[in-house]
Design a protein around this motif. Structure first.
Motif, short mmCIF file in Angstrom:
data_model
loop_
_atom_site.label_atom_id
_atom_site.label_comp_id
_atom_site.label_asym_id
_atom_site.label_seq_id
_atom_site.Cartn_x
_atom_site.Cartn_y
_atom_site.Cartn_z
N GLU A 79 -8.84 3.01 -0.23
CA GLU A 79 -8.68 1.68 0.37
C GLU A 79 -9.95 0.86 0.20
O GLU A 79 -9.93 -0.27 -0.27
CB GLU A 79 -8.34 1.82 1.86
CG GLU A 79 -8.16 0.48 2.54
CD GLU A 79 -8.10 0.59 4.06
OE1 GLU A 79 -7.86 -0.45 4.70
OE2 GLU A 79 -8.30 1.69 4.60
N LYS A 80 -11.09 1.44 0.60
CA LYS A 80 -12.38 0.78 0.46
C LYS A 80 -13.47 1.77 0.82
O LYS A 80 -13.21 2.83 1.42
CB LYS A 80 -12.49 -0.44 1.38
CG LYS A 80 -12.41 -0.12 2.87
CD LYS A 80 -12.49 -1.38 3.71
CE LYS A 80 -12.29 -1.05 5.20
NZ LYS A 80 -12.35 -2.25 6.04
N ASN A 81 -14.68 1.44 0.44
CA ASN A 81 -15.86 2.18 0.88
C ASN A 81 -16.80 1.19 1.56
O ASN A 81 -17.01 0.08 1.07
CB ASN A 81 -16.59 2.83 -0.29
CG ASN A 81 -17.96 3.37 0.13
OD1 ASN A 81 -18.05 4.39 0.79
ND2 ASN A 81 -19.03 2.64 -0.22
N LEU A 82 -17.37 1.60 2.69
CA LEU A 82 -18.41 0.81 3.34
C LEU A 82 -19.69 1.63 3.37
O LEU A 82 -19.68 2.81 3.76
CB LEU A 82 -18.00 0.43 4.76
CG LEU A 82 -16.97 -0.70 4.89
CD1 LEU A 82 -16.67 -0.96 6.37
CD2 LEU A 82 -17.44 -1.97 4.23
N SER A 83 -20.79 1.03 2.93
CA SER A 83 -22.09 1.68 2.95
C SER A 83 -23.07 0.79 3.71
O SER A 83 -22.89 -0.43 3.79
CB SER A 83 -22.61 1.92 1.54
OG SER A 83 -21.72 2.74 0.81
N ILE A 84 -24.13 1.40 4.22
CA ILE A 84 -25.10 0.67 5.04
C ILE A 84 -26.29 0.20 4.21
O ILE A 84 -26.68 -0.97 4.29
CB ILE A 84 -25.59 1.55 6.21
CG1 ILE A 84 -24.40 2.03 7.05
CG2 ILE A 84 -26.59 0.79 7.07
CD1 ILE A 84 -24.77 3.07 8.10
N TYR A 85 -26.87 1.10 3.42
CA TYR A 85 -28.12 0.80 2.72
C TYR A 85 -27.97 0.84 1.20
O TYR A 85 -27.09 1.52 0.67
CB TYR A 85 -29.20 1.83 3.10
CG TYR A 85 -29.60 1.83 4.55
CD1 TYR A 85 -30.38 0.81 5.08
CD2 TYR A 85 -29.21 2.86 5.39
CE1 TYR A 85 -30.75 0.82 6.42
CE2 TYR A 85 -29.58 2.89 6.73
CZ TYR A 85 -30.35 1.85 7.23
OH TYR A 85 -30.72 1.87 8.56
#
Length: 232
Positions: A79-85
């Protein structure tokens, strides 16, 4: 006086009302090291969190990076990937210290940050740690993904991983080509039917590994599968 989890030097925490009132946690790294962590900001790829502002037009397709556009052409699973840095030189070295040199306490710096991202973007999703093979787990002594979930999510071990060559030893093309050689299998006692799942890991590189895991979960009934990582 505190000791920095990154450089191991001593430092004094910055005073402030937010920390005094327990609204904001005490820092675990010094200001110098914290300044080397670069939050992903500005325009992001809508699928993988990659910064589009730092990407040449040649490697963009609308609101996606070229890699994600290519995944779409193959029939997207994630669906998606979320990353912080951003995965810069400092974070690369620090995560290597965490995973490969046994400095497991480093996980505690990232747990609340991942928990906040989960609360904001993945309410109702079941968190799943990316598994290690038995051989890798024995050698390392811990699963970094499970440690990153400590204190904010119970590890739902729905996947098993067989041993294979380390991803860090493969280049981009080799990682993408191996997509059909899936190292993951499903635990028969798990139940993911009709559920939304979010895979927890430290780094998103080409997206091959999380998509392999996502494919197994979807084949066993998961409705949506996304991923949440420290770095892109």
């Amino acid at each position: 006086m505190n000791r920095c989890l990154a450089c191991h030097g001593t430092y004094y925490d910055q005073p402030g009302w937010r920390r005094l009132l327990m609204i904001e946690q005490l820092s675990q790294i010094c200001q110098t090291c914290e300044s080397k962590l670069v939050l992903i900001s500005g325009r992001r790829c809508i699928k993988c969190s990659r910064s589009l502002d730092q990407l040449s037009q040649t490697y963009r397709k609308g609101e996606q990076c070229l890699d994600c556009w290519r995944w779409d052409q193959q029939g997207e699973i994630l669906e998606k990937n979320l990353s912080i840095y951003e995965y810069n030189a400092f974070l690369k070295e620090w995560l290597a210290t965490f995973k490969f040199r046994g400095d497991a306490i480093i996980a505690s710096f990232f747990t609340n940050k991942l928990a906040n991202m989960y609360e904001k973007h993945f309410q109702g999703y079941v968190p799943v740690p990316m598994p290690l093979s038995n051989e890798r787990l024995l050698a390392r002594g811990f699963n970094q993904s499970s440690l990153l979930m400590k204190g904010w999510a119970d590890a739902i071990d729905s996947l098993v991983r067989t041993e294979g060559e380390k991803q860090s030893k493969k280049n981009r093309k080799q990682r993408i080509r191996q997509f059909k050689q899936n190292p993951f299998s499903f635990k028969s006692e798990s139940d993911v039917k009709g559920k939304n799942m979010v895979l927890i890991d430290d780094i998103y590189t080409t997206g091959t590994t999380v998509r392999q895991a996502a494919r197994v979960l979807q084949e066993h009934g998961a409705t949506k599968v996304a991923s949440l990582t420290i770095a892109r």
